[in-house]
Design a protein around this motif. Sequence first.
Motif: not given
Length: 242
Positions: A14-35
């Motif tokens: 779960a921590s590994d998944v969280a790190r991947r998702l965190r990086a994707a959000i912070v780096d802008g790969d996921f947009d603000l408000g994206e589902a």
Amino acid sequence: MAHTTSGRRSSSLASDVARRLRAAIVDGDFDLGEALSEDGLASALGVSRTPVREALRMLQLQGLVEIVPKSGTYVFQPTEDEIFELCEYRTMLEIRAAQLALERNPDAALATMRTAVAAMAEARAGNNTKAYNTADTAFHEAFFAQCGNRYLSDAYQMSLARVSALRVHLTFLAATEPARSFEEHQQIIEIFAAGRTDELEEILKSHIMRTRENYLKALRTRAARDTESKAEGLRRKLGLST
């Protein structure tokens, strides 16, 4: 023992998944408000829904996602009030951290800041926004790393992910921002190196508050763009677009 080992493995996943998702959000790969679909993320990452669900809860605590009951999970979408409060909070923390770093570990702080500015210059030359933002974050983290107060540093870390994400998503919509940002970081180094405490407080406050205004303008621009896009989509569906 096997149950304990399994629990640790699940927590680590779960921590590994969280790190991947965190990086994707912070780096802008996921947009603000994206589902964010639990099933979609689980499939993409090759894991079950359980670690994904746990990871999303972790990111919720960091303020990076919003879990809406009976609706779904979304990348955070800040309001103007939230941006105002976050920048106000950051200003108070960073000014104090910079003052303490200047008193306690000025040489180490300066070394980190200079390395970060060199990385910024390289990123600008290569038109690498992601690398620029990473160096920008490292620059400001130098104050907290060298302030000698772990509580102050921990308080900053709690908001760092949102600050970093906003920097990526909103700051560089302003055409003149990269040049102005780079120049101000150079000025901060000069003032810090000279030990001019009053000027240091003044420029940090100005720097962060101007960032706040850029965020607000960019947020309004995004909202207007999204509204226009939805209106155009509706006209197209109704056969009204030209």
